[in-house]
Scaffold this active site. Structure first.
Site, PDB file in Angstrom:
ATOM      1  N   ASP A   1       7.505  -2.319   1.420  1.00  0.00           N
ATOM      2  CA  ASP A   1       8.068  -3.447   0.685  1.00  0.00           C
ATOM      3  C   ASP A   1       9.346  -4.002   1.302  1.00  0.00           C
ATOM      4  O   ASP A   1      10.044  -4.802   0.660  1.00  0.00           O
ATOM      5  CB  ASP A   1       8.312  -3.064  -0.773  1.00  0.00           C
ATOM      6  CG  ASP A   1       7.035  -3.157  -1.603  1.00  0.00           C
ATOM      7  OD1 ASP A   1       6.192  -4.017  -1.284  1.00  0.00           O
ATOM      8  OD2 ASP A   1       6.875  -2.373  -2.547  1.00  0.00           O
TER       9      ASP A   1
ATOM     10  N   ASP B   1      -0.817  -5.599  -2.800  1.00  0.00           N
ATOM     11  CA  ASP B   1       0.514  -6.217  -2.776  1.00  0.00           C
ATOM     12  C   ASP B   1       1.030  -6.415  -1.354  1.00  0.00           C
ATOM     13  O   ASP B   1       1.842  -7.310  -1.085  1.00  0.00           O
ATOM     14  CB  ASP B   1       1.536  -5.359  -3.522  1.00  0.00           C
ATOM     15  CG  ASP B   1       1.020  -4.669  -4.760  1.00  0.00           C
ATOM     16  OD1 ASP B   1      -0.167  -4.309  -4.797  1.00  0.00           O
ATOM     17  OD2 ASP B   1       1.814  -4.454  -5.687  1.00  0.00           O
TER      18      ASP B   1
END
Length: 440
Positions: free
Chosen positions: A117, A176
């Site tokens: 991320d 994601d």
């Protein structure tokens, strides 16, 4: 010569289906609330991630996957100020605030617990480069985050690793991660390092093959054997079941594949984003509210305002790069409808967040909250509506500004149709009435 009545009715239905964007998207409360949050942050900075049940922000240290969203929101308000000015936007130097609040993210380019991320952490620095391409510090940080993500790539699997596991051969990839590929592409454009772009393209291609079901829905998690590259398991972590569709993951996928098409012009990515978007729109419940998971039983299915704002922003972005003008109008119309519905449901004036009714993690019993990324995409969506000419700074449907649809083949049609929607609806109403009078 009389025109076909069906043509009139179909046209009228298309025009009347368009909605004026909700006024709250352009409310002065957005700037006021975000400035109040900024001023309340501790000197040793922590960042909002979600709210308490009372609507107060819970703060987290920089080494958290969501920490880039609040500084990026300040950059988004700088964009809003450039677009509009006034309306409480003049109360702060949003660019300076964005730069100041993002500073604590810089050390995370080399050491963090965020893993894949880091793409989200790079958001404020990418926004900085859009404003000042000569900012070498921002460029170095984007390159640092890209290098960190690239180090998580497996050529055997064809993806970057999402979550670390105790078994190093268990290579987990979540949907994601499509959103994190942007940092690789930005860094490739900054440095000329084509390997980074290849990693992004390979990851997207592998995800296209293994994460997406035939009907256009998605699995949240795909586990691979890192040694062989074989798929071990497809499952969920935050959705209802391994066979269900977690809506925020589906929204990330719509956005991620649209972004990949924007960078590469590979039409497979465009087709995939369209397919994902179509599934999303076809499965919205009749009340128009986005649930946490499309397949969860309604008796135990909280909504997710963050999934709504993410997919709405994704649809607006998709409409800008969409070569087919009819598709572009469809994406725009549905984006506005989703934003209006989530505003009616979740705009919460007394809360510190802009929106309530977010689902962070239903299996983790974290829902009915405000969420920092839900707010971020709400602000970005408002900016997009203004910059695309679909609304003015007061929220009214624009009547004379220019759309920024990137497709040369459709921009003039999309701009004209979007900007004159209310006038056209009125004119068509007159024509239909006259036609019916003639028939009678």
């Amino acid at each position: 010569m009389l025109l076909n009545l069906g043509t009139f009715v179909a046209s009228l239905a298309l025009l009347s289906s368009a909605q004026t964007p909700a006024a709250e998207l352009f409310s002065s409360s957005i700037a006021s609330k975000i400035l109040a949050t900024t001023n309340s942050l501790p000197a040793s900075i922590q960042y909002p991630q979600w709210t308490t049940a009372a609507g107060d922000w819970s703060l987290f240290p920089p080494d958290t996957w969501t920490s880039g969203f609040f500084p990026a929101t300040l950059y988004a308000l700088n964009t809003r100020k450039t677009l509009c000015g006034g309306n409480a936007l003049d109360a702060a130097d949003w660019l300076s605030l964005g730069r100041a609040t993002s500073a604590a993210l810089a050390p995370l380019t080399t050491t963090n617990t965020v893993g894949h991320d880091v793409g989200f952490l790079s958001f404020p620095y990418i926004e900085e480069l859009k404003i000042d391409p000569s900012n070498t510090t921002a460029a170095e940080l984007v390159n640092g985050f890209a290098t960190y993500l690239a180090d998580r790539f497996s050529s055997t699997v064809g993806c970057t690793r999402s979550w670390d596991t105790s078994d190093p051969t268990d290579f987990q990839v979540i949907i994601d991660n499509m959103m994190n590929l942007q940092v690789l592409l930005w860094s490739s454009s900054l440095t000329g390092n084509s390997t980074l772009a290849t990693i992004a393209t390979t990851h997207a291609t592998t995800t296209m093959k293994n994460h997406i079901r035939d009907d256009g829905s998605t699995w949240h998690v795909v586990e691979y054997n890192e040694t062989t590259g074989d798929v071990i398991k497809k499952r969920t972590a935050q959705g209802y079941s391994d066979s269900s569709t977690w809506t925020r993951g589906q929204a990330w996928a719509v956005y991620g594949f649209a972004n990949m098409y924007n960078w590469t012009k590979n039409t497979d990515f465009l087709d995939t984003s369209r397919k994902l978007a179509t599934f999303f729109l076809d499965n919205i419940p009749s009340d128009g509210i986005i649930p946490w998971d499309f397949n969860a039983p309604t008796a135990d299915r909280p909504v997710d305002s963050s999934a709504a704002t993410i997919v709405a922003t994704a649809l607006l972005f998709l409409s800008k790069i969409e070569p087919d003008s009819s598709n572009a109008k469809k994406w725009q119309t549905n984006a506005v409808e989703i934003l209006n519905n989530v505003t009616t449901l979740a705009w919460n004036e007394p809360w510190e967040s802009l929106l309530s009714n977010g689902t962070v993690n239903k299996p983790g019993d974290n829902f009915l909250t405000g969420i920092t990324y839900g707010d971020y995409y709400y602000v970005v969506a408002g900016n997009e509506l203004i910059s695309m000419g679909l609304a003015d700074c007061s929220g009214a449907v624009a009547s004379g500004s220019s759309s920024q649809t990137s497709s040369a083949s459709s921009s003039s049609e999309t701009t004209s149709d979007a900007h004159t929607i209310n006038v056209n609806a009125f004119i068509w109403t007159i024509f239909v009435t006259l036609y019916l009078c003639i028939l009678n």
